[in-house]
Scaffold this motif. Structure first.
Motif, PDB file in Angstrom:
ATOM      1  N   UNK A 122       0.825  -1.206   0.000  1.00 36.69           N
ATOM      2  CA  UNK A 122       0.000   0.000   0.000  1.00 36.69           C
ATOM      3  C   UNK A 122       0.860   1.257   0.000  1.00 36.69           C
ATOM      4  N   UNK A 123       0.215   2.373  -0.177  1.00 36.27           N
ATOM      5  CA  UNK A 123       0.948   3.637  -0.260  1.00 36.27           C
ATOM      6  C   UNK A 123       1.435   4.079   1.120  1.00 36.27           C
ATOM      7  N   UNK A 124       2.404   4.966   1.113  1.00 36.52           N
ATOM      8  CA  UNK A 124       2.909   5.544   2.355  1.00 36.52           C
ATOM      9  C   UNK A 124       1.785   6.317   3.050  1.00 36.52           C
ATOM     10  N   UNK A 125       0.948   6.962   2.265  1.00 34.50           N
ATOM     11  CA  UNK A 125      -0.171   7.718   2.841  1.00 34.50           C
ATOM     12  C   UNK A 125      -1.116   6.793   3.608  1.00 34.50           C
ATOM     13  N   UNK A 126      -1.422   5.618   3.048  1.00 34.88           N
ATOM     14  CA  UNK A 126      -2.283   4.656   3.744  1.00 34.88           C
ATOM     15  C   UNK A 126      -1.630   4.172   5.035  1.00 34.88           C
ATOM     16  N   UNK A 127      -0.345   3.905   4.977  1.00 38.30           N
ATOM     17  CA  UNK A 127       0.390   3.488   6.171  1.00 38.30           C
ATOM     18  C   UNK A 127       0.346   4.586   7.230  1.00 38.30           C
ATOM     19  N   UNK A 128       0.559   5.818   6.816  1.00 41.41           N
ATOM     20  CA  UNK A 128       0.555   6.943   7.752  1.00 41.41           C
ATOM     21  C   UNK A 128      -0.810   7.113   8.416  1.00 41.41           C
ATOM     22  N   UNK A 129      -1.872   6.947   7.650  1.00 42.31           N
ATOM     23  CA  UNK A 129      -3.222   7.064   8.217  1.00 42.31           C
ATOM     24  C   UNK A 129      -3.450   5.971   9.259  1.00 42.31           C
ATOM     25  N   UNK A 130      -3.101   4.734   8.920  1.00 42.64           N
ATOM     26  CA  UNK A 130      -3.265   3.638   9.878  1.00 42.64           C
ATOM     27  C   UNK A 130      -2.439   3.875  11.136  1.00 42.64           C
ATOM     28  N   UNK A 131      -1.223   4.373  10.967  1.00 42.07           N
ATOM     29  CA  UNK A 131      -0.376   4.684  12.118  1.00 42.07           C
ATOM     30  C   UNK A 131      -1.030   5.743  13.000  1.00 42.07           C
ATOM     31  N   UNK A 132      -1.529   6.789  12.388  1.00 46.08           N
ATOM     32  CA  UNK A 132      -2.138   7.885  13.160  1.00 46.08           C
ATOM     33  C   UNK A 132      -3.403   7.435  13.885  1.00 46.08           C
ATOM     34  N   UNK A 133      -4.182   6.567  13.252  1.00 46.20           N
ATOM     35  CA  UNK A 133      -5.389   6.040  13.905  1.00 46.20           C
ATOM     36  C   UNK A 133      -5.002   5.235  15.140  1.00 46.20           C
ATOM     37  N   UNK A 134      -4.054   4.334  14.978  1.00 47.42           N
ATOM     38  CA  UNK A 134      -3.623   3.516  16.114  1.00 47.42           C
ATOM     39  C   UNK A 134      -2.987   4.377  17.202  1.00 47.42           C
ATOM     40  N   UNK A 135      -2.167   5.328  16.812  1.00 49.14           N
ATOM     41  CA  UNK A 135      -1.523   6.204  17.792  1.00 49.14           C
ATOM     42  C   UNK A 135      -2.567   7.002  18.571  1.00 49.14           C
ATOM     43  N   UNK A 136      -3.606   7.470  17.892  1.00 44.14           N
ATOM     44  CA  UNK A 136      -4.660   8.234  18.567  1.00 44.14           C
ATOM     45  C   UNK A 136      -5.401   7.373  19.585  1.00 44.14           C
ATOM     46  N   UNK A 137      -5.562   6.097  19.284  1.00 46.99           N
ATOM     47  CA  UNK A 137      -6.239   5.189  20.222  1.00 46.99           C
ATOM     48  C   UNK A 137      -5.432   4.984  21.495  1.00 46.99           C
ATOM     49  N   UNK A 138      -4.134   5.213  21.434  1.00 49.83           N
ATOM     50  CA  UNK A 138      -3.292   5.050  22.621  1.00 49.83           C
ATOM     51  C   UNK A 138      -3.145   6.353  23.386  1.00 49.83           C
ATOM     52  N   UNK A 139      -3.657   7.431  22.838  1.00 51.86           N
ATOM     53  CA  UNK A 139      -3.477   8.782  23.387  1.00 51.86           C
ATOM     54  C   UNK A 139      -2.016   9.192  23.344  1.00 51.86           C
ATOM     55  N   UNK A 140      -1.280   8.585  22.438  1.00 52.38           N
ATOM     56  CA  UNK A 140       0.137   8.883  22.266  1.00 52.38           C
ATOM     57  C   UNK A 140       0.275  10.016  21.276  1.00 52.38           C
ATOM     58  N   UNK A 141       1.075  10.995  21.589  1.00 49.25           N
ATOM     59  CA  UNK A 141       1.260  12.140  20.688  1.00 49.25           C
ATOM     60  C   UNK A 141       2.509  11.967  19.875  1.00 49.25           C
TER      61      UNK A 141
END
Length: 113
Positions: free
Chosen positions: A94-113
């Motif tokens: 997949x694209x880097x953009x798709x990877x970045x979105x998935x990363x940001x979603x997971x990071x937000x679920x952890x309350x990690x900035x």
């Protein structure tokens, strides 16, 4: 909502936004429950149909409905499960953009900035 675990929180967020934007239309618990049930599809609708045999189901209280809905469709992820997903995240085909979105979603679920 289709009854898929990954969709539960997103679906409930959309409902919450509707309740906040049109608060005068959703004063009662039964109005909130009926609105949500009216949007359900697939397995989630079959669940609501089965639950509706209890007359109090559609009347509320809303918090009990919400708890039951989340218990059934919420797909409870622990913080450690989310961290494992973060650590296992790969780009693959997949694209880097798709990877970045998935990363940001997971990071937000952890309350990690």
């Amino acid at each position: 909502d289709s009854g898929e675990f990954d969709d539960c929180n997103s679906f409930l967020l959309q409902c919450k936004l509707a309740f906040e934007r049109c608060s005068s239309a959703f004063i009662s618990d039964s109005a909130k429950v009926s609105y949500i049930v009216g949007l359900l599809r697939g397995r989630a609708l079959k669940w609501a149909e089965a639950k509706s045999h209890d007359d109090s189901f559609l009347q509320g209280p809303y918090n009990e409905f919400l708890s039951d809905f989340k218990l059934t469709f919420g797909g409870h992820e622990s913080l450690s499960d989310i961290w494992k997903k973060l650590l296992a995240l790969t780009q693959g085909r997949r694209s880097v953009a798709d990877l970045a979105v998935d990363f940001r979603i997971l990071a937000a679920r952890t309350s990690w900035n």
